[in-house]
Scaffold this active site. Sequence first.
Site, mmCIF file in Angstrom:
data_model
loop_
_atom_site.group_PDB
_atom_site.id
_atom_site.type_symbol
_atom_site.label_atom_id
_atom_site.label_comp_id
_atom_site.label_asym_id
_atom_site.label_seq_id
_atom_site.Cartn_x
_atom_site.Cartn_y
_atom_site.Cartn_z
ATOM 1 N N THR A 60 16.133 -47.195 16.992
ATOM 2 C CA THR A 60 17.281 -47.258 16.085
ATOM 3 C C THR A 60 17.652 -45.695 15.565
ATOM 4 O O THR A 60 16.902 -44.801 16.064
ATOM 5 C CB THR A 60 17.141 -48.275 15.056
ATOM 6 O OG1 THR A 60 15.890 -47.595 14.165
ATOM 7 C CG2 THR A 60 16.432 -49.521 15.586
ATOM 8 N N CYS A 61 18.439 -45.687 14.581
ATOM 9 C CA CYS A 61 18.958 -44.442 13.861
ATOM 10 C C CYS A 61 17.529 -43.779 13.175
ATOM 11 O O CYS A 61 17.373 -42.670 13.420
ATOM 12 C CB CYS A 61 19.869 -44.735 12.987
ATOM 13 S SG CYS A 61 21.594 -45.513 13.608
ATOM 14 N N HIS A 62 16.606 -44.672 12.714
ATOM 15 C CA HIS A 62 15.572 -44.092 12.080
ATOM 16 C C HIS A 62 14.212 -44.482 12.719
ATOM 17 O O HIS A 62 13.289 -44.189 11.799
ATOM 18 C CB HIS A 62 15.703 -44.773 10.295
ATOM 19 C CG HIS A 62 17.032 -44.283 9.775
ATOM 20 N ND1 HIS A 62 17.802 -45.219 9.248
ATOM 21 C CD2 HIS A 62 17.386 -43.109 9.626
ATOM 22 C CE1 HIS A 62 19.075 -44.731 8.713
ATOM 23 N NE2 HIS A 62 18.530 -43.559 8.822
ATOM 24 N N TYR A 190 31.559 -49.854 20.253
ATOM 25 C CA TYR A 190 31.567 -51.117 19.328
ATOM 26 C C TYR A 190 30.207 -51.584 18.630
ATOM 27 O O TYR A 190 29.760 -52.690 19.013
ATOM 28 C CB TYR A 190 32.474 -52.331 20.200
ATOM 29 C CG TYR A 190 32.686 -53.687 19.363
ATOM 30 C CD1 TYR A 190 33.703 -53.339 18.359
ATOM 31 C CD2 TYR A 190 32.137 -54.782 19.328
ATOM 32 C CE1 TYR A 190 34.129 -54.406 17.631
ATOM 33 C CE2 TYR A 190 32.547 -55.939 18.791
ATOM 34 C CZ TYR A 190 33.483 -55.642 17.911
ATOM 35 O OH TYR A 190 34.051 -56.681 17.181
ATOM 36 N N GLU A 192 27.128 -51.906 16.089
ATOM 37 C CA GLU A 192 26.911 -52.514 14.817
ATOM 38 C C GLU A 192 27.181 -51.663 13.703
ATOM 39 O O GLU A 192 27.986 -51.900 12.828
ATOM 40 C CB GLU A 192 25.435 -53.220 14.931
ATOM 41 C CG GLU A 192 25.435 -53.784 13.558
ATOM 42 C CD GLU A 192 24.140 -54.817 13.635
ATOM 43 O OE1 GLU A 192 23.671 -55.483 12.397
ATOM 44 O OE2 GLU A 192 23.230 -54.689 14.665
ATOM 45 N N ILE A 193 26.738 -50.469 13.762
ATOM 46 C CA ILE A 193 27.063 -49.431 12.704
ATOM 47 C C ILE A 193 28.524 -49.232 12.692
ATOM 48 O O ILE A 193 29.074 -48.881 11.683
ATOM 49 C CB ILE A 193 25.939 -48.255 13.029
ATOM 50 C CG1 ILE A 193 26.105 -47.233 11.605
ATOM 51 C CG2 ILE A 193 26.455 -47.230 14.155
ATOM 52 C CD1 ILE A 193 25.234 -46.328 11.521
ATOM 53 N N ASN A 194 28.938 -48.890 13.673
ATOM 54 C CA ASN A 194 30.467 -48.706 13.704
ATOM 55 C C ASN A 194 31.218 -49.872 13.163
ATOM 56 O O ASN A 194 32.108 -49.557 12.209
ATOM 57 C CB ASN A 194 30.943 -48.324 15.126
ATOM 58 C CG ASN A 194 31.220 -46.807 15.415
ATOM 59 O OD1 ASN A 194 30.779 -45.968 14.513
ATOM 60 N ND2 ASN A 194 31.603 -46.548 16.340
#
Length: 335
Positions: A60-62, A190, A192-194
């Site tokens: 994930t991002c983190h 597309y 989830e964060i976008n």
Amino acid sequence: MVREGEERIGNRVSLGVIGVSYRETTLQQREQVLHILQQAQGSFRLEVFQEEKDYVLLATCHRVELYSVAPAELFDSLAQEIELLGVSPYFYRNQDCFAHLFCVAGGLDSLVLGETEIQGQVKRAYLQAAREQKLSFALHFLFQKALKEGKVFRAKGGAPYAEITIPILVDQELRRRQIDKKASLLFIGYSEINRSVAYHLQRQGFSCITFCSRQQLPTLSMRQVVREELCFQDPYRVVFLGSSELQYALPHSLWESIWDIPDRIVFDFAVPRALPSHTVFPHRYVDMDQISDWLREHRKEVNSAHLHSLREVAYRYWNSLNQRLERRDCVGANA
């Protein structure tokens, strides 16, 4: 699918997780660790083990984590390789692995405390692994119960409300830069964060939002453009990159023009980053490292009672798993 002939979890074989998160690493270091763990997926068929070990990669991002039922030597080998980067990975085995994933799925280990996105990210990582491999019963059990109890924990109000989220921070940054609400915003991917950022900005009054995806999205209420028609010469004031595969999915000639519009801002939510760092204009580019710094300034402390409660649930499921494996061993021995 469940792999047959699973070896009993014990001293030699652990159900474990090795990884790094926003606490120990920068974005660049997480990108490097992700590369190591992705390579490890291809080397799980090792002669010394004589069978293919199963795994779930959560990126994930983190955080970047690899869950597996595997010998301790495999986790040790990965840890040594990661440490060469100057990073100290965490490793949790057996009941501590359960407690860790339950807290992750419940939003208690997130930089945005109580975030809901992590639940979907854990689920997608698990489902992808289940499609591609014959996962062991233990891994199926771990992820299914963590996802279930993460939902229960939120439904009971255990997870704190996330006052500062990535969409809110993006909105604040656009206001700081005095971006007009009629400005043209482009979301590529597309993800989830976008989607969460786009819908938040739409609710805040931004009216010119366009999504670019691999295919047409029939239910989307915003403007759409397919990748083949994408042109960075169009006057998009802000561009949001939501997927790391974009770097290779779009032609190099297209990327060369992303900075051609004066004062265009690019938000890169991808891990690894969609744009290589040497190609960006720092004052017009925001990546997850900068977003993480903003989030740290507003992060709440975890409620120790909530943490203890979720860990206790995880320990009960760990004991339940061992009881089930014992019954399976007994049935197999008597067959």
